[in-house]
Design a protein around this motif. Structure first.
Motif, short mmCIF file in Angstrom:
data_model
loop_
_atom_site.label_atom_id
_atom_site.label_comp_id
_atom_site.label_asym_id
_atom_site.label_seq_id
_atom_site.Cartn_x
_atom_site.Cartn_y
_atom_site.Cartn_z
N LEU A 92 77.29 19.52 51.69
CA LEU A 92 76.28 20.29 52.42
C LEU A 92 76.91 20.83 53.69
O LEU A 92 77.76 20.17 54.31
CB LEU A 92 75.07 19.42 52.77
CG LEU A 92 74.25 18.90 51.60
CD1 LEU A 92 73.18 17.93 52.10
CD2 LEU A 92 73.60 20.04 50.84
N LYS A 102 74.73 24.13 58.53
CA LYS A 102 73.39 24.73 58.61
C LYS A 102 72.36 23.81 57.95
O LYS A 102 71.29 23.56 58.51
CB LYS A 102 73.40 26.10 57.93
CG LYS A 102 72.06 26.79 57.95
CD LYS A 102 72.13 28.14 57.25
CE LYS A 102 70.77 28.80 57.19
NZ LYS A 102 70.77 30.03 56.41
N GLU A 103 72.69 23.30 56.76
CA GLU A 103 71.76 22.42 56.05
C GLU A 103 71.55 21.12 56.82
O GLU A 103 70.42 20.64 56.96
CB GLU A 103 72.27 22.13 54.63
CG GLU A 103 72.17 23.30 53.68
CD GLU A 103 73.30 24.32 53.81
OE1 GLU A 103 74.34 24.03 54.47
OE2 GLU A 103 73.15 25.42 53.26
N TYR A 104 72.65 20.55 57.34
CA TYR A 104 72.49 19.31 58.12
C TYR A 104 71.71 19.57 59.41
O TYR A 104 70.92 18.72 59.83
CB TYR A 104 73.85 18.67 58.42
CG TYR A 104 74.34 17.86 57.24
CD1 TYR A 104 73.67 16.71 56.82
CD2 TYR A 104 75.46 18.24 56.52
CE1 TYR A 104 74.10 15.97 55.74
CE2 TYR A 104 75.91 17.51 55.43
CZ TYR A 104 75.22 16.38 55.05
OH TYR A 104 75.64 15.65 53.96
N LEU A 116 65.30 24.93 51.62
CA LEU A 116 66.10 23.72 51.74
C LEU A 116 65.68 22.67 50.72
O LEU A 116 66.52 22.00 50.12
CB LEU A 116 66.00 23.14 53.15
CG LEU A 116 66.81 21.86 53.39
CD1 LEU A 116 68.31 22.14 53.28
CD2 LEU A 116 66.46 21.27 54.75
N GLN A 154 67.29 23.45 47.45
CA GLN A 154 68.72 23.21 47.52
C GLN A 154 69.04 21.72 47.41
O GLN A 154 69.94 21.33 46.67
CB GLN A 154 69.31 23.73 48.83
CG GLN A 154 69.40 25.22 48.94
CD GLN A 154 69.92 25.61 50.32
OE1 GLN A 154 69.26 25.35 51.34
NE2 GLN A 154 71.08 26.22 50.35
N ILE A 155 68.31 20.91 48.16
CA ILE A 155 68.55 19.46 48.16
C ILE A 155 68.21 18.88 46.79
O ILE A 155 68.96 18.06 46.25
CB ILE A 155 67.73 18.77 49.27
CG1 ILE A 155 68.16 19.28 50.65
CG2 ILE A 155 67.82 17.25 49.17
CD1 ILE A 155 69.56 18.92 51.07
#
Length: 141
Positions: A70, A73-75, A125, A128-129
């Motif tokens: 990841l 940005k995602e974190y 998100l 995606q996750i």
């Protein structure tokens, strides 16, 4: 942005909480799958972790090989979820419900704007996750 009808506001609150819960559960499973050992045992160990703690530990584990799955940005968004989720669960209604004629108040408009802004961020998100968790689980089998 136009003000949401109250029933739509309620729908977005529910969907946002749903996404927050599934993201939290999926990142716990990601951590349990990525960690060495039996994923079920790993999950039992971390099941009571908070969302914030899980994000921190997952990011650390994911970056341990210098090739994270990841991105920053995602974190970054995962780290924002706890505060926004808590706001939606514990505060958002109090910000406008006590206003006279709250549907036409600036407080309601601001709550709608904040809710929809956060919803749009986590809607993508969440998918995606979830996809990443399913992919990672397949790799483990």
């Amino acid at each position: 942005m136009e003000i949401l009808a109250y029933k739509d506001f309620m729908l977005y609150v529910g969907k946002t909480i749903e996404y927050c819960q599934t993201i939290e559960h999926d990142i716990k499973w990601l951590y349990a799958l990525m960690k060495n050992g039996d994923p079920l045992q790993n999950m039992n160990v971390i099941s009571s972790w908070t969302l914030g703690n899980t994000v921190f530990e997952l990011e650390s584990l994911d970056n341990s090989d210098k090739n994270p799955s990841l991105g920053k940005k995602e974190y970054g968004l995962l780290k924002q979820i706890t505060g926004e989720r808590n706001y939606i669960c514990h505060q958002i209604f109090r910000d406008f419900l006590y206003e006279p004629n709250f549907m036409e108040s600036k407080a309601y408009y601001d709550a709608c704007l904040r809710l929809l802004t956060f919803y749009k961020k986590i809607e993508k998100l969440q998918k995606q996750i979830e996809d990443f968790r399913l992919l990672y689980a397949k790799k483990r089998t």
